[in-house]
Scaffold this active site. Structure first.
Site, PDB file in Angstrom:
ATOM      1  CG  ASN A 211      79.383  10.966 -32.664  1.00  0.00           C
ATOM      2  OD1 ASN A 211      79.682  10.024 -31.940  1.00  0.00           O
ATOM      3  ND2 ASN A 211      78.219  11.582 -32.586  1.00  0.00           N
ATOM      4  CG  ASP A 280      75.689  19.820 -31.283  1.00  0.00           C
ATOM      5  OD1 ASP A 280      74.936  19.512 -30.339  1.00  0.00           O
ATOM      6  OD2 ASP A 280      76.925  19.952 -31.154  1.00  0.00           O
ATOM      7  CE  LYS A 290      74.547   5.612 -54.122  1.00  0.00           C
ATOM      8  NZ  LYS A 290      75.294   4.694 -54.975  1.00  0.00           N
ATOM      9  CG  PHE A 325      79.937  12.793 -20.119  1.00  0.00           C
ATOM     10  CD1 PHE A 325      78.979  12.330 -19.228  1.00  0.00           C
ATOM     11  CD2 PHE A 325      81.206  12.230 -20.089  1.00  0.00           C
ATOM     12  CE1 PHE A 325      79.274  11.334 -18.322  1.00  0.00           C
ATOM     13  CE2 PHE A 325      81.520  11.224 -19.184  1.00  0.00           C
ATOM     14  CZ  PHE A 325      80.550  10.766 -18.305  1.00  0.00           C
ATOM     15  CE  LYS A 339      80.196  22.163 -23.987  1.00  0.00           C
ATOM     16  NZ  LYS A 339      80.941  21.027 -24.508  1.00  0.00           N
ATOM     17  CE  LYS A 343      74.647  21.937 -23.405  1.00  0.00           C
ATOM     18  NZ  LYS A 343      74.572  20.871 -24.385  1.00  0.00           N
TER      19      LYS A 343
HETATM   20  N1  CTP Z   1      73.892  17.070 -25.687  1.00  0.00           N
HETATM   21  C1  CTP Z   1      72.522  16.927 -25.725  1.00  0.00           C
HETATM   22  N2  CTP Z   1      71.852  17.234 -26.869  1.00  0.00           N
HETATM   23  C2  CTP Z   1      72.512  17.663 -27.958  1.00  0.00           C
HETATM   24  C3  CTP Z   1      73.928  17.804 -27.920  1.00  0.00           C
HETATM   25  C4  CTP Z   1      74.583  17.491 -26.759  1.00  0.00           C
HETATM   26  O1  CTP Z   1      71.909  16.559 -24.736  1.00  0.00           O
HETATM   27  N3  CTP Z   1      71.824  17.930 -29.064  1.00  0.00           N
HETATM   28  C5  CTP Z   1      74.567  16.765 -24.417  1.00  0.00           C
HETATM   29  C6  CTP Z   1      75.638  15.690 -24.480  1.00  0.00           C
HETATM   30  O2  CTP Z   1      75.082  14.398 -24.255  1.00  0.00           O
HETATM   31  C7  CTP Z   1      76.572  16.100 -23.368  1.00  0.00           C
HETATM   32  C8  CTP Z   1      76.427  17.610 -23.327  1.00  0.00           C
HETATM   33  O3  CTP Z   1      75.232  17.906 -24.019  1.00  0.00           O
HETATM   34  O4  CTP Z   1      76.143  15.580 -22.125  1.00  0.00           O
HETATM   35  C9  CTP Z   1      77.545  18.375 -23.923  1.00  0.00           C
HETATM   36  O5  CTP Z   1      77.782  17.966 -25.217  1.00  0.00           O
HETATM   37  P1  CTP Z   1      78.906  18.659 -26.133  1.00  0.00           P
HETATM   38  O6  CTP Z   1      78.770  18.093 -27.504  1.00  0.00           O
HETATM   39  O7  CTP Z   1      80.235  18.583 -25.465  1.00  0.00           O
HETATM   40  O8  CTP Z   1      78.505  20.140 -26.080  1.00  0.00           O
HETATM   41  P2  CTP Z   1      77.431  20.949 -26.848  1.00  0.00           P
HETATM   42  O9  CTP Z   1      76.373  21.320 -25.891  1.00  0.00           O
HETATM   43  O10 CTP Z   1      76.980  20.247 -28.069  1.00  0.00           O
HETATM   44  O11 CTP Z   1      78.226  22.263 -27.177  1.00  0.00           O
HETATM   45  P3  CTP Z   1      79.331  22.550 -28.312  1.00  0.00           P
HETATM   46  O12 CTP Z   1      78.895  21.803 -29.521  1.00  0.00           O
HETATM   47  O13 CTP Z   1      79.283  24.004 -28.478  1.00  0.00           O
HETATM   48  O14 CTP Z   1      80.629  22.076 -27.732  1.00  0.00           O
END
Ligand code: CTP
Length: 399
Positions: A211, A280, A290, A325, A339, A343
Site C-alpha cells: 500500500n 488485511d 514467477k 490508527f 474500531k 479492538k
Molecule cells: N491493523 C492491525 N492488523 C491488521 C490490520 C490493521 O493491527 N491486520 C491495525 C492498524 O495498524 C491500525 C488499525 O488496525 O492501527 C486500523 O486499521 P484500518 O486498516 O484502518 O482498519 P481495519 O481494522 O483493517 O478495518 P477496515 O479494513 O474494515 O477499515
C-alpha cells in the site's frame, strides 16, 4: 524544540570545524541560545565572525575574553555553568587529552571544568591518531567520568586516509543534542512500541501486494517518544526513511512478521502504537516461480492476516496502553469509534484520506483522537507535532 535552552558549542582545530556553522545554524533554528567557544587553531579553519553572525552571540577564543551579555560573572565559569548542554565537535586529540587530564590552558578546556550539564564530545581526526592507544585511553577515561562520546563516522578523511575519524553529518549531531536537551523527558522509564510503514505480501519471487504508506507517521511517533526519554522499539515495514537515533528498529516485510515482532515487543511494553498500514489479506499461496501471464484475466485467492491491534487489545496487560490508527475514506468518526470498541484499544487516531494535508506520504496530518471519554480534534500539524499531541494525550490518561 530547544526554546529556552543554552547550548555551548566547543569547536577545536580540525578541518571539520567548518561544518559546525551548519550545526550552529540548525540549533538556532530550533530556538536555542547558542554560544560558541573556539580554540585558536579552530579559528584557522573557520572565522569566529561566521559563528557570531549565525548565533548573534559573541564567540570566545581567549580565557580572558569578556562577556558583553553578562559582565557580572567570570566568562570562563559562567559559560560552562550556564549551559544546558555542551557539544564539543570536532574534538581533536589535543582537546580530548586536555579534558581527560584536567588541563585548562585555554578557554575551551577551561569552560568544561565547572560545567554541570551533559557534555557530548565527538572525536574527529586521522584514523591512526584516533587508534593511538593514548587517545583511546583518554576517550575511555572521558566515558568513565560521564562524558557522552559521539562515535566518529567512517569514510574518506581530509588527510587522504580511509577509515574512522570523520565528523558525522550535521543533522546527526543536532539529533544527538535534541535527544539530550529537547523536550520534557516525561516518557523516561516507559517502554514504547511503534509500528510503521506498509507491509508487503509476496505473490511470487517478484511481486508483492502493498500500500501507499510511507512510514512517516510511525517514524515521527518513534522519534517523539525517544526525544521524550522512552525506550522505543520501532517495528517497520519497508520504507526509505532513516531510523531515528536512539530507537531500536526491527525491519519486517509481511503482516505475519509484523505480528510476530509487535507481539513479542508488546510483552514488556507500557505503550503500543499501531501506526502501520497492515495488509488485511495475503495471497493464499506464494508461487515458487514467477507467475507467467496467460491470455485470459486472472484472480488471486487471498486469505486473512492476523489483526494485530485486535490481538493486542484482547491480551492487554493491566496498565498497558494500546493505541491504533484508523484511515477511512467515509464515515471517519463512526467507523473509527467502532474500531476502538471492537479492538479493545484505549485510543484510535483517526485520519481522513480525503482531507488535504492528511494521510499517506505527506509530512502533516489532521487527526481526531478518539477515546472512551470523547473525541479531540487536532488541527493540521506536522507529523512530529501530532505525535507529541498523541503522547500528551496518552500520558494524561495513564498518569
Ligand atoms: N491493523 C492491525 N492488523 C491488521 C490490520 C490493521 O493491527 N491486520 C491495525 C492498524 O495498524 C491500525 C488499525 O488496525 O492501527 C486500523 O486499521 P484500518 O486498516 O484502518 O482498519 P481495519 O481494522 O483493517 O478495518 P477496515 O479494513 O474494515 O477499515
Amino acid at each position: 524544540m530547544l526554546a529556552g535552552k543554552n547550548i555551548l558549542l566547543g569547536v577545536s582545530g580540525g578541518i571539520a570545524a567548518y561544518k559546525m556553522a551548519n550545526v550552529a545554524s540548525m540549533l538556532v533554528k530550533q530556538h536555542a541560545d547558542v554560544h560558541v567557544v573556539m580554540t585558536k587553531n579552530a579559528a584557522k579553519f573557520i572565522t569566529p565572525e561566521t559563528f557570531e553572525v549565525l548565533t548573534r552571540n559573541k564567540v570566545y577564543l581567549d580565557t580572558f575574553d569578556e562577556r558583553p551579555d553578562d559582565p557580572v560573572h567570570v566568562p570562563h565559569i559562567s559559560l560552562g555553568t550556564g549551559a544546558d548542554l555542551i557539544l564539543i565537535a570536532p574534538a581533536t586529540a589535543d582537546i580530548i587529552g586536555k579534558i581527560a587530564n584536567g588541563i585548562a590552558d585555554d578557554m575551551l578546556s577551561t569552560v568544561v571544568l565547572p560545567a554541570r550539564c551533559p557534555i557530548l564530545i565527538c572525536p574527529s581526526m586521522n584514523v591512526y591518531m584516533l587508534e593511538n592507544p593514548i587517545v583511546q585511553d583518554n576517550i575511555e577515561k572521558l566515558k568513565r567520568f560521564g562524558y557522552e562520546i559521539i562515535e566518529p563516522a567512517e569514510g574518506y578523511l581530509a588527510c587522504g586516509y580511509e577509515g574512522k575519524g570523520k565528523l558525522p553529518e550535521e543533522s546527526y549531531l543536532v539529533e544527538r543534542v535534541l535527544l539530550r536537551a529537547a523536550c520534557k523527558k516525561d516518557l523516561a522509564g516507559k517502554r514504547v512500541v511503534v509500528s510503521a510503514g506498509p507491509t508487503e505480501e509476496p505473490l511470487d519471487p517478484i511481486r508483492v501486494i502493498t500500500n501507499h504508506s510511507s512510514g512517516k507517521m510511525g517514524y515521527a511517533l518513534a522519534r517523539a517518544a525517544a526525544l521524550r526519554g522512552a525506550q522505543v522499539t520501532l517495528v517497520s515495514g519497508p520504507t526509505s526513511i532513516k531510523a531515528p537515533y536512539g530507537v531500536k528498529v526491527e525491519h519486517i516485510h509481511t503482516a505475519e512478521e509484523m505480528y510476530q515482532q509487535v507481539t513479542q515487543a508488546a510483552e514488556t511494553a507500557d505503550i503500543v502504537v499501531m501506526a502501520a498500514a497492515v495488509a488485511d489479506y495475503t495471497p493464499a499461496e506464494v508461487a515458487d516461480q514467477k507467475i507467467k501471464k496467460s491470455d485470459g484475466d486472472m484472480a488471486i485467492p487471498l486469505k486473512r492476516t492476523k489483526d494485530i491491534l485486535l490481538s493486542l487489545g484482547q491480551n492487554k496487560r493491566k496498565g498497558q496502553f494500546i493505541c491504533g490508527f484508523s484511515m477511512e475514506t467515509e464515515k471517519l468518526l463512526e467507523n473509527s469509534s467502532a474500531k476502538l470498541a471492537k479492538k479493545n484499544a484505549d485510543m484510535i487516531c483517526a485520519n481522513s484520506l480525503t482531507q488535504e494535508g492528511a494521510g499517506y506520504q505527506v509530512d502533516t496530518n489532521i487527526l481526531t483522537l478518539i477515546t472512551r471519554d470523547g473525541q479531540e480534534q487536532l488541527p493540521l500539524l506536522s507529523k512530529l507535532d501530532a505525535s507529541h499531541r498523541i503522547f500528551d494525550k496518552i500520558l494524561s490518561m495513564i498518569d
